[in-house]
Design a protein around this motif. Sequence first.
Motif, PDB file in Angstrom:
ATOM      1  N   TYR A   1       0.893  -1.136  -0.034  1.00 51.06           N
ATOM      2  CA  TYR A   1      -0.027   0.092  -0.022  1.00 51.06           C
ATOM      3  C   TYR A   1       1.087   1.192  -0.284  1.00 51.06           C
ATOM      4  O   TYR A   1       0.676   2.177  -0.645  1.00 51.06           O
ATOM      5  CB  TYR A   1      -0.816  -0.027   1.318  1.00 51.06           C
ATOM      6  CG  TYR A   1      -1.980   0.879   1.174  1.00 51.06           C
ATOM      7  CD1 TYR A   1      -3.227   0.924   0.366  1.00 51.06           C
ATOM      8  CD2 TYR A   1      -1.686   2.200   1.914  1.00 51.06           C
ATOM      9  CE1 TYR A   1      -4.036   1.950   0.323  1.00 51.06           C
ATOM     10  CE2 TYR A   1      -2.694   3.127   1.914  1.00 51.06           C
ATOM     11  CZ  TYR A   1      -3.925   3.103   1.042  1.00 51.06           C
ATOM     12  OH  TYR A   1      -4.832   4.087   1.120  1.00 51.06           O
TER      13      TYR A   1
ATOM     14  N   ARG B   1       2.325   1.950  -3.445  1.00 51.45           N
ATOM     15  CA  ARG B   1       1.255   2.708  -4.469  1.00 51.45           C
ATOM     16  C   ARG B   1       1.134   4.163  -3.951  1.00 51.45           C
ATOM     17  O   ARG B   1       0.908   5.051  -4.814  1.00 51.45           O
ATOM     18  CB  ARG B   1      -0.178   1.826  -4.536  1.00 51.45           C
ATOM     19  CG  ARG B   1       0.136   0.542  -4.870  1.00 51.45           C
ATOM     20  CD  ARG B   1      -1.033  -0.221  -5.081  1.00 51.45           C
ATOM     21  NE  ARG B   1      -1.889  -0.267  -3.961  1.00 51.45           N
ATOM     22  CZ  ARG B   1      -2.143  -1.199  -3.045  1.00 51.45           C
ATOM     23  NH1 ARG B   1      -1.344  -2.179  -3.323  1.00 51.45           N
ATOM     24  NH2 ARG B   1      -3.129  -1.326  -2.138  1.00 51.45           N
ATOM     25  N   LEU B   2       0.975   4.295  -2.621  1.00 52.87           N
ATOM     26  CA  LEU B   2       0.859   5.748  -2.237  1.00 52.87           C
ATOM     27  C   LEU B   2       1.893   6.362  -2.538  1.00 52.87           C
ATOM     28  O   LEU B   2       1.943   7.690  -3.025  1.00 52.87           O
ATOM     29  CB  LEU B   2       0.539   5.599  -0.600  1.00 52.87           C
ATOM     30  CG  LEU B   2       0.117   7.039  -0.160  1.00 52.87           C
ATOM     31  CD1 LEU B   2      -1.115   7.208  -0.496  1.00 52.87           C
ATOM     32  CD2 LEU B   2       0.057   6.857   1.636  1.00 52.87           C
TER      33      LEU B   2
ATOM     34  N   ARG C   1       3.936   6.161  -5.100  1.00 55.37           N
ATOM     35  CA  ARG C   1       4.089   6.253  -6.635  1.00 55.37           C
ATOM     36  C   ARG C   1       3.177   7.308  -6.980  1.00 55.37           C
ATOM     37  O   ARG C   1       3.440   8.421  -7.585  1.00 55.37           O
ATOM     38  CB  ARG C   1       3.656   5.020  -7.377  1.00 55.37           C
ATOM     39  CG  ARG C   1       3.252   5.254  -8.593  1.00 55.37           C
ATOM     40  CD  ARG C   1       3.038   4.081  -9.475  1.00 55.37           C
ATOM     41  NE  ARG C   1       1.956   3.270  -8.980  1.00 55.37           N
ATOM     42  CZ  ARG C   1       1.808   2.019  -8.909  1.00 55.37           C
ATOM     43  NH1 ARG C   1       2.504   1.235  -9.941  1.00 55.37           N
ATOM     44  NH2 ARG C   1       0.521   1.513  -8.489  1.00 55.37           N
ATOM     45  N   LYS C   2       1.889   7.610  -6.271  1.00 58.75           N
ATOM     46  CA  LYS C   2       1.022   8.736  -6.548  1.00 58.75           C
ATOM     47  C   LYS C   2       1.527   9.997  -5.947  1.00 58.75           C
ATOM     48  O   LYS C   2       1.295  11.065  -6.686  1.00 58.75           O
ATOM     49  CB  LYS C   2      -0.235   8.412  -5.590  1.00 58.75           C
ATOM     50  CG  LYS C   2      -1.335   9.260  -5.766  1.00 58.75           C
ATOM     51  CD  LYS C   2      -2.711   8.896  -5.086  1.00 58.75           C
ATOM     52  CE  LYS C   2      -3.716   9.940  -5.642  1.00 58.75           C
ATOM     53  NZ  LYS C   2      -4.998   9.569  -4.901  1.00 58.75           N
ATOM     54  N   ALA C   3       2.214  10.022  -4.909  1.00 57.92           N
ATOM     55  CA  ALA C   3       2.934  11.121  -4.273  1.00 57.92           C
ATOM     56  C   ALA C   3       3.861  11.786  -5.271  1.00 57.92           C
ATOM     57  O   ALA C   3       4.324  13.186  -5.631  1.00 57.92           O
ATOM     58  CB  ALA C   3       3.584  10.966  -2.850  1.00 57.92           C
ATOM     59  N   TYR C   4       4.672  10.733  -5.702  1.00 55.81           N
ATOM     60  CA  TYR C   4       6.013  11.105  -6.517  1.00 55.81           C
ATOM     61  C   TYR C   4       5.583  11.651  -7.892  1.00 55.81           C
ATOM     62  O   TYR C   4       5.904  12.774  -8.499  1.00 55.81           O
ATOM     63  CB  TYR C   4       6.625   9.821  -6.847  1.00 55.81           C
ATOM     64  CG  TYR C   4       7.711  10.034  -7.996  1.00 55.81           C
ATOM     65  CD1 TYR C   4       9.231  10.809  -7.571  1.00 55.81           C
ATOM     66  CD2 TYR C   4       7.760   9.479  -9.178  1.00 55.81           C
ATOM     67  CE1 TYR C   4      10.056  10.925  -8.450  1.00 55.81           C
ATOM     68  CE2 TYR C   4       8.942   9.699 -10.084  1.00 55.81           C
ATOM     69  CZ  TYR C   4      10.021  10.457  -9.967  1.00 55.81           C
ATOM     70  OH  TYR C   4      10.983  10.568 -10.627  1.00 55.81           O
ATOM     71  N   LYS C   5       4.636  11.119  -8.409  1.00 56.80           N
ATOM     72  CA  LYS C   5       3.818  11.583  -9.657  1.00 56.80           C
ATOM     73  C   LYS C   5       3.232  12.967  -9.606  1.00 56.80           C
ATOM     74  O   LYS C   5       3.194  13.857 -10.435  1.00 56.80           O
ATOM     75  CB  LYS C   5       2.802  10.687 -10.206  1.00 56.80           C
ATOM     76  CG  LYS C   5       3.409   9.359 -10.806  1.00 56.80           C
ATOM     77  CD  LYS C   5       2.333   8.697 -11.486  1.00 56.80           C
ATOM     78  CE  LYS C   5       2.913   7.298 -12.299  1.00 56.80           C
ATOM     79  NZ  LYS C   5       2.070   6.402 -12.734  1.00 56.80           N
ATOM     80  N   ALA C   6       2.880  13.315  -8.088  1.00 58.02           N
ATOM     81  CA  ALA C   6       2.244  14.719  -8.096  1.00 58.02           C
ATOM     82  C   ALA C   6       3.240  15.463  -7.753  1.00 58.02           C
ATOM     83  O   ALA C   6       3.080  16.765  -7.515  1.00 58.02           O
ATOM     84  CB  ALA C   6       1.179  14.483  -6.962  1.00 58.02           C
TER      85      ALA C   6
ATOM     86  N   ASP D   1       7.088  -2.655  -9.201  1.00 55.81           N
ATOM     87  CA  ASP D   1       6.557  -2.248 -10.512  1.00 55.81           C
ATOM     88  C   ASP D   1       7.661  -2.462 -11.310  1.00 55.81           C
ATOM     89  O   ASP D   1       8.515  -1.343 -11.338  1.00 55.81           O
ATOM     90  CB  ASP D   1       6.106  -0.940 -10.586  1.00 55.81           C
ATOM     91  CG  ASP D   1       5.074  -0.877 -11.748  1.00 55.81           C
ATOM     92  OD1 ASP D   1       5.667  -1.285 -12.725  1.00 55.81           O
ATOM     93  OD2 ASP D   1       4.243   0.099 -11.585  1.00 55.81           O
TER      94      ASP D   1
ATOM     95  N   GLU E   1       8.394   0.929 -13.428  1.00 57.48           N
ATOM     96  CA  GLU E   1       8.753   2.261 -13.149  1.00 57.48           C
ATOM     97  C   GLU E   1       9.784   2.139 -11.958  1.00 57.48           C
ATOM     98  O   GLU E   1      10.175   1.032 -11.367  1.00 57.48           O
ATOM     99  CB  GLU E   1       7.484   2.582 -12.121  1.00 57.48           C
ATOM    100  CG  GLU E   1       6.622   3.049 -13.155  1.00 57.48           C
ATOM    101  CD  GLU E   1       5.087   3.712 -12.203  1.00 57.48           C
ATOM    102  OE1 GLU E   1       5.178   5.047 -12.013  1.00 57.48           O
ATOM    103  OE2 GLU E   1       4.107   3.003 -12.073  1.00 57.48           O
TER     104      GLU E   1
END
Length: 144
Positions: free
Chosen positions: A16, A19-20, A22-27, A51, A54
């Motif tokens: 988890y 995934r969190l 990854r989302k923060a990094y992309k933002a 992954d 990535e």
Amino acid sequence: MGKVEFHHGVGDKLSYACRLLRKAYKAGAKVVVTGDAATLRTLDKQLWVFDDQEFLPHVMAQPGQTVPPRQHDTPIWLSVDPDTAPGERGILINLGQEMPPGMARFERLFDIVSSAPDDRQLGRQRWKAYAAMGWQVQPHEVKE
């Protein structure tokens, strides 16, 4: 006061967290992840393989070890002591079972709680402590 996003009912905290992150990094966020040393070492390894397509740039800051200055801008910082992370970092992710040290410097805290009974109980205690400190606590039930 800051904001705590309380993610509870998580089956696998490390997956988890990946995934969190990854989302923060992309933002474009700069994040510190804290917990006990063994959990952070496992997360460090998992971030390399979770992954195939990535890579999430991260640093594992070992207690008592100096991280070279060229790595200070790395967006994801893993540390048992979040207060030692360099630069402006607005987000703290807690994978531990205790209140994270140095949390006052962060605007947002994500507290990840598994569905295991002992972790849930300790999570409830942290929730009460965050609220008593005046932090805004927002629940997020995770359904995986």
